[in-house]
Design a protein around this motif. Structure first.
Motif, PDB file in Angstrom:
ATOM      1  N   LEU A   1      34.870   8.419 -40.799  1.00  0.00           N
ATOM      2  CA  LEU A   1      35.766   7.408 -41.362  1.00  0.00           C
ATOM      3  C   LEU A   1      37.026   8.055 -41.936  1.00  0.00           C
ATOM      4  O   LEU A   1      37.022   9.243 -42.270  1.00  0.00           O
ATOM      5  N   ASN A   2      38.035   7.245 -42.114  1.00  0.00           N
ATOM      6  CA  ASN A   2      39.232   7.651 -42.836  1.00  0.00           C
ATOM      7  C   ASN A   2      38.821   7.789 -44.307  1.00  0.00           C
ATOM      8  O   ASN A   2      38.201   6.876 -44.866  1.00  0.00           O
ATOM      9  N   THR A   3      39.169   8.890 -44.928  1.00  0.00           N
ATOM     10  CA  THR A   3      38.712   9.132 -46.297  1.00  0.00           C
ATOM     11  C   THR A   3      39.480   8.333 -47.354  1.00  0.00           C
ATOM     12  O   THR A   3      38.962   8.133 -48.449  1.00  0.00           O
ATOM     13  N   GLU A   4      40.677   7.857 -47.050  1.00  0.00           N
ATOM     14  CA  GLU A   4      41.461   7.138 -48.067  1.00  0.00           C
ATOM     15  C   GLU A   4      40.781   5.869 -48.583  1.00  0.00           C
ATOM     16  O   GLU A   4      40.698   5.666 -49.797  1.00  0.00           O
TER      17      GLU A   4
ATOM     18  N   GLN B   1      37.237  -1.874 -46.748  1.00  0.00           N
ATOM     19  CA  GLN B   1      37.707  -1.641 -45.382  1.00  0.00           C
ATOM     20  C   GLN B   1      36.644  -0.994 -44.491  1.00  0.00           C
ATOM     21  O   GLN B   1      36.931  -0.631 -43.357  1.00  0.00           O
ATOM     22  N   PHE B   2      35.445  -0.822 -45.006  1.00  0.00           N
ATOM     23  CA  PHE B   2      34.373  -0.208 -44.233  1.00  0.00           C
ATOM     24  C   PHE B   2      33.056  -0.835 -44.661  1.00  0.00           C
ATOM     25  O   PHE B   2      32.953  -1.439 -45.723  1.00  0.00           O
TER      26      PHE B   2
ATOM     27  N   SER C   1      28.597   2.260 -41.944  1.00  0.00           N
ATOM     28  CA  SER C   1      29.604   3.211 -41.460  1.00  0.00           C
ATOM     29  C   SER C   1      29.769   4.368 -42.438  1.00  0.00           C
ATOM     30  O   SER C   1      29.937   5.517 -42.027  1.00  0.00           O
TER      31      SER C   1
ATOM     32  N   ASP D   1      29.013   8.279 -41.755  1.00  0.00           N
ATOM     33  CA  ASP D   1      30.014   9.297 -42.062  1.00  0.00           C
ATOM     34  C   ASP D   1      29.383  10.425 -42.879  1.00  0.00           C
ATOM     35  O   ASP D   1      29.608  11.610 -42.619  1.00  0.00           O
TER      36      ASP D   1
ATOM     37  N   GLU E   1      28.844  14.347 -41.723  1.00  0.00           N
ATOM     38  CA  GLU E   1      29.362  15.462 -42.521  1.00  0.00           C
ATOM     39  C   GLU E   1      28.266  16.480 -42.802  1.00  0.00           C
ATOM     40  O   GLU E   1      28.492  17.690 -42.748  1.00  0.00           O
TER      41      GLU E   1
ATOM     42  N   ALA F   1      36.436  12.828 -31.148  1.00  0.00           N
ATOM     43  CA  ALA F   1      36.874  12.588 -32.526  1.00  0.00           C
ATOM     44  C   ALA F   1      36.698  13.838 -33.387  1.00  0.00           C
ATOM     45  O   ALA F   1      37.303  13.964 -34.443  1.00  0.00           O
TER      46      ALA F   1
END
Length: 169
Positions: A8-11, A113-114, A118, A122, A126, A160
């Protein structure tokens, strides 16, 4: 084709971890730091949290410091909002505080947003990356089958993860 878990995008994760809603921050932290399933988060009872440890069935999980900080903030808010609730669950809201039931599936994930799943994926990815694909460790940490863990190990070969050496064969 199998569903390939992707990072996922970390922001948005960082934003949710620092949410002004302590319930959201706690739920996200439990998944982000400990890879819990959303069902597990919803079903945690107050008695399952003892001295910075979370008891989930047979497992006992020492809570990471960022999770403990968010737990404290949530417990303060819970006590302030619903001081007389008899609800045994850690997470409560205005609908469940007068009852003895867990919160609904969307709580407190609505508006993020997630999805919890998900975020869990993530976290597993990791760990697979960090351990070089240690399947046994991944199975133990995330309470999953070897087959399930292998899905994540195989995902490291996905584009990815460019620039990363694929793990496994």
């Amino acid at each position: 084709a199998k569903n390939v878990p992707l990072p996922l995008n970390t922001e948005p994760i960082a934003a949710a971890l620092n949410s002004t809603d302590p319930a959201t921050a706690l739920a996200v932290a439990l998944v982000a730091f400990h890879g819990l399933r959303s069902t597990e988060v919803r079903e945690i009872k107050l008695v399952d949290v003892i001295d910075g440890r979370l008891r989930l069935g047979e497992r006992e999980i020492p809570l990471a410091e960022p999770v403990r900080a968010r737990l404290g903030a949530w417990l303060d808010q819970r006590q302030e909002r619903w001081p007389a609730t008899a609800n045994p669950y850690l997470l409560v809201n205005r609908r469940t505080a007068p009852r003895l039931t867990p919160v609904s599936r969307p709580f407190p994930w609505k508006g993020l947003q997630f999805k919890a799943q998900s975020l869990r994926e993530d976290r597993i990815l990791e760990e697979v990356r960090a351990t070089g694909g240690d399947v046994r460790l991944v199975c133990e940490l995330f309470h999953m089958s070897v087959e399930g863990a292998m899905r994540y190990v195989a995902a490291l070969g996905h584009p990815a993860f460019s620039g990363q050496e694929p793990v496994g064969s």
